[in-house]
Design a protein around this motif. Structure first.
Motif, mmCIF file in Angstrom:
data_model
loop_
_atom_site.group_PDB
_atom_site.id
_atom_site.type_symbol
_atom_site.label_atom_id
_atom_site.label_comp_id
_atom_site.label_asym_id
_atom_site.label_seq_id
_atom_site.Cartn_x
_atom_site.Cartn_y
_atom_site.Cartn_z
ATOM 1 N N LEU A 179 14.404 44.873 30.757
ATOM 2 C CA LEU A 179 15.904 45.060 30.425
ATOM 3 C C LEU A 179 16.880 45.199 31.498
ATOM 4 O O LEU A 179 17.853 44.775 31.642
ATOM 5 N N ALA A 180 16.413 45.943 32.559
ATOM 6 C CA ALA A 180 17.145 46.134 33.882
ATOM 7 C C ALA A 180 17.406 44.659 34.543
ATOM 8 O O ALA A 180 18.420 44.326 34.946
ATOM 9 N N ASP A 181 16.319 43.782 34.362
ATOM 10 C CA ASP A 181 16.368 42.432 34.932
ATOM 11 C C ASP A 181 17.241 41.656 34.305
ATOM 12 O O ASP A 181 18.073 40.840 34.724
ATOM 13 N N ILE A 182 17.346 41.768 33.064
ATOM 14 C CA ILE A 182 18.330 41.140 32.120
ATOM 15 C C ILE A 182 19.645 41.272 32.581
ATOM 16 O O ILE A 182 20.507 40.323 32.528
ATOM 17 N N GLY A 183 19.899 42.605 32.661
ATOM 18 C CA GLY A 183 21.109 43.104 33.048
ATOM 19 C C GLY A 183 21.825 44.153 32.178
ATOM 20 O O GLY A 183 23.191 44.464 32.372
ATOM 21 N N TYR A 184 20.987 44.546 31.231
ATOM 22 C CA TYR A 184 21.535 45.824 30.255
ATOM 23 C C TYR A 184 22.054 47.051 31.263
ATOM 24 O O TYR A 184 21.495 47.298 32.277
ATOM 25 N N ALA A 185 23.062 47.322 30.720
ATOM 26 C CA ALA A 185 23.769 48.423 31.595
ATOM 27 C C ALA A 185 23.235 49.809 31.341
ATOM 28 O O ALA A 185 23.240 50.825 31.800
ATOM 29 N N GLY A 186 22.635 49.958 29.923
ATOM 30 C CA GLY A 186 22.148 51.128 29.429
ATOM 31 C C GLY A 186 20.947 50.929 28.266
ATOM 32 O O GLY A 186 20.630 49.733 27.851
ATOM 33 N N VAL A 187 20.359 52.068 27.849
ATOM 34 C CA VAL A 187 19.349 52.020 26.921
ATOM 35 C C VAL A 187 19.655 53.212 26.006
ATOM 36 O O VAL A 187 20.235 54.365 26.282
ATOM 37 N N TYR A 209 22.295 39.439 25.010
ATOM 38 C CA TYR A 209 22.870 40.013 26.176
ATOM 39 C C TYR A 209 23.852 38.884 26.569
ATOM 40 O O TYR A 209 24.829 39.105 27.091
ATOM 41 N N GLU A 210 22.971 37.821 26.689
ATOM 42 C CA GLU A 210 23.788 36.429 27.279
ATOM 43 C C GLU A 210 25.054 36.043 26.361
ATOM 44 O O GLU A 210 26.128 35.751 26.864
ATOM 45 N N TYR A 211 24.919 36.351 25.057
ATOM 46 C CA TYR A 211 26.078 36.169 24.062
ATOM 47 C C TYR A 211 27.244 36.906 24.398
ATOM 48 O O TYR A 211 28.354 36.682 24.673
ATOM 49 N N LEU A 212 26.863 38.300 24.463
ATOM 50 C CA LEU A 212 27.929 39.281 24.577
ATOM 51 C C LEU A 212 28.677 39.372 26.118
ATOM 52 O O LEU A 212 30.047 39.024 26.068
ATOM 53 N N GLY A 243 27.629 43.809 31.520
ATOM 54 C CA GLY A 243 26.180 44.232 32.107
ATOM 55 C C GLY A 243 26.394 45.228 33.189
ATOM 56 O O GLY A 243 27.455 45.572 33.602
ATOM 57 N N ARG A 244 25.053 45.578 33.670
ATOM 58 C CA ARG A 244 25.042 46.429 34.786
ATOM 59 C C ARG A 244 25.688 46.050 35.940
ATOM 60 O O ARG A 244 25.617 44.861 36.368
ATOM 61 N N ASN A 271 17.017 39.990 11.303
ATOM 62 C CA ASN A 271 17.968 39.636 12.133
ATOM 63 C C ASN A 271 17.751 38.894 13.314
ATOM 64 O O ASN A 271 16.704 38.031 13.116
ATOM 65 N N VAL A 272 18.763 38.006 13.772
ATOM 66 C CA VAL A 272 18.660 37.086 14.655
ATOM 67 C C VAL A 272 19.388 37.538 15.771
ATOM 68 O O VAL A 272 20.188 38.513 15.853
ATOM 69 N N ALA A 273 19.479 36.645 16.970
ATOM 70 C CA ALA A 273 20.006 37.285 18.174
ATOM 71 C C ALA A 273 21.682 37.147 18.024
ATOM 72 O O ALA A 273 21.896 36.159 17.101
ATOM 73 N N LEU A 274 22.474 37.645 18.609
ATOM 74 C CA LEU A 274 23.774 37.710 18.501
ATOM 75 C C LEU A 274 24.507 36.467 18.756
ATOM 76 O O LEU A 274 23.851 35.684 19.372
ATOM 77 N N GLY A 275 25.249 36.159 17.704
ATOM 78 C CA GLY A 275 26.083 34.666 17.965
ATOM 79 C C GLY A 275 25.297 33.805 16.934
ATOM 80 O O GLY A 275 25.647 32.375 16.824
#
Length: 255
Positions: A26-34, A238-241, A249-250, A194-198
């Motif tokens: 998750l950190a590698d993806i770029g998420y700022a938080g959990v 994450y990539e969509y948002l 992202g972080r 659910n599906v990925a955002l977007g």
């Protein structure tokens, strides 16, 4: 843009197998938080330290639930996680009719009265049943009027109630009291994943732009279930948002 977090319930199966690897990815993806719902045996302070060492923050927590755990446990755990907001959730029977909503309101107000002197506020996380009709309007509307001090972690997908409600309008009603948003997407059909955002039927841009930017603190990705690989869907969300300029992202050292 507000920072983007992820509800770790989405990745519960992978976390049960190797929680450390999930946090690393998750950190590698770029998420700022959990947003944890289970610490998988980690002490709260150790979990916080690990998350922060990865360049992320704990946005909020679903452990322990404010209305399902002793008050001391709630206050102590959240304090060690560096949080000042407790989150609670209720079941369909707690919104079945107006008397049930009144009982739920009493529970929320009691928790608020206990938490506020210790520096904590209470937020409710909804599902679809809070947006079923009670006495001529969504049950959530009654709760909002009965408990003015209540804050919201609005799950915007469930607020659509499978197309019966407009989630952007529902957010606009309470946006000054909604510091946290759960952002998810899907077919708006009961018992479908659910599906990925977007990639679903939610108008995510309309929802996010209905927020009060002064009150909003975090956008939190959540997928309760997914027909594809969950980590892939979390990455695509994450990539969509971030790609659409809807969330940040972080910050990466040296970037």
């Amino acid at each position: 843009m507000k920072p983007v977090s992820v509800q770790l319930y989405s990745l519960r199966e992978a976390s049960a197998a190797d929680f450390d690897s999930v946090l690393d990815e998750l950190a590698d993806i770029g998420y700022a938080g959990v947003e944890p719902f289970d610490l998988y045996g980690k002490a709260p302070r150790d979990f916080r330290r690990q998350v922060e060492n990865l360049g992320m923050r704990i946005s909020s927590s679903h452990t322990p639930w404010a209305n399902r755990a002793p008050l001391d446990e709630v206050v102590n755990t959240l304090g060690e996680l560096g949080l000042t907001r407790a989150i609670g959730g209720f079941m369909p029977e707690d919104f079945a009719d107006l008397d049930a909503v009144r009982r739920t309101a009493d529970t929320c107000q009691t928790l608020i009265d206990q938490l506020q002197p210790q520096g904590f506020e209470l937020a409710i996380h909804n599902h679809w049943w809070e947006f079923e009709q009670v006495a001529g309007r969504p049950a959530m509307h009654h709760l909002e009027e009965m408990v003015p001090a209540l804050r919201y972690e609005l799950d915007t997908y469930w607020a659509a109630n499978f197309g019966a409600c407009n989630p952007a309008a529902e957010l606009a009603r309470i946006n000054a009291k909604a510091p946290l948003l759960h952002i998810k997407d899907g077919p708006l059909t009961k018992k479908q994943p659910n599906v990925a955002l977007g990639q679903g039927l939610m108008n995510i841009t309309d929802v996010i732009t209905s927020a009060d930017t002064a009150a909003l603190e975090w956008l939190i990705v959540e997928l309760d279930a997914c027909a594809t690989d969950m980590m892939t869907a979390v990455r695509e969300s994450y990539e969509y948002l971030t790609g659409e300029g809807l969330a940040a992202g972080r910050e990466r050292p040296g970037a």
